[in-house]
Design a protein around this motif. Structure first.
Motif, PDB file in Angstrom:
ATOM      1  N   GLU A   1       0.715   4.042  -2.921  1.00 38.45           N
ATOM      2  CA  GLU A   1       0.399   5.434  -2.603  1.00 38.45           C
ATOM      3  C   GLU A   1       1.507   6.371  -3.072  1.00 38.45           C
ATOM      4  O   GLU A   1       1.242   7.480  -3.527  1.00 38.45           O
TER       5      GLU A   1
ATOM      6  N   THR B   1       0.834  -1.207   0.000  1.00 40.31           N
ATOM      7  CA  THR B   1       0.000   0.000   0.000  1.00 40.31           C
ATOM      8  C   THR B   1       0.862   1.248   0.000  1.00 40.31           C
ATOM      9  O   THR B   1       0.572   2.205  -0.736  1.00 40.31           O
TER      10      THR B   1
ATOM     11  N   ILE C   1      -3.543  -1.839  -5.202  1.00 38.32           N
ATOM     12  CA  ILE C   1      -2.293  -2.592  -5.111  1.00 38.32           C
ATOM     13  C   ILE C   1      -2.241  -3.533  -6.299  1.00 38.32           C
ATOM     14  O   ILE C   1      -3.195  -4.264  -6.562  1.00 38.32           O
TER      15      ILE C   1
END
Length: 104
Positions: free
Chosen positions: A81, A77, A88
């Motif tokens: 990000e 994650t 994902i």
């Protein structure tokens, strides 16, 4: 730890038993291929006993698997990000996997 969801110990035990039985079959195939019918080795009367796991070992295995997957998702994650992606993807998991395996 009691409130955290974890894997079903029966499921993990079934997976372990499947792996153990496949390895036993593979080992039996390898041993039969290595020996001719007339060959007898010293100590060849080894018994094939079934492998078992007690309940505490299964609970610990479930918890370790839960922690491993949680950590993998958290690391993937953070990578996704950083790239500005909302999902994902397999590439994110591929990038975190080497260090994750070393950490565990």
């Amino acid at each position: 730890m009691e409130n955290a969801k974890t894997f079903d110990p029966d499921l993990i035990h079934a997976i372990f038993k499947l792996v153990w039985s496949r390895r036993a079959q593979e080992r039996a195939r390898n041993e039969s291929a290595d020996h001719t019918e007339n060959e007898v080795e010293i100590g060849s009367s080894r018994k094939n006993r079934p492998t078992a796991a007690n309940s505490n070992a299964l609970k610990l295995s479930c918890e370790l698997l839960r922690m491993f997957i949680t950590e993998a998702v958290q690391r993937a994650t953070s990578i996704s990000e950083a790239e500005g992606v909302d999902k994902i993807e397999a590439t994110h998991l591929e990038r975190i996997l080497p260090q994750l395996l070393l950490d565990f």
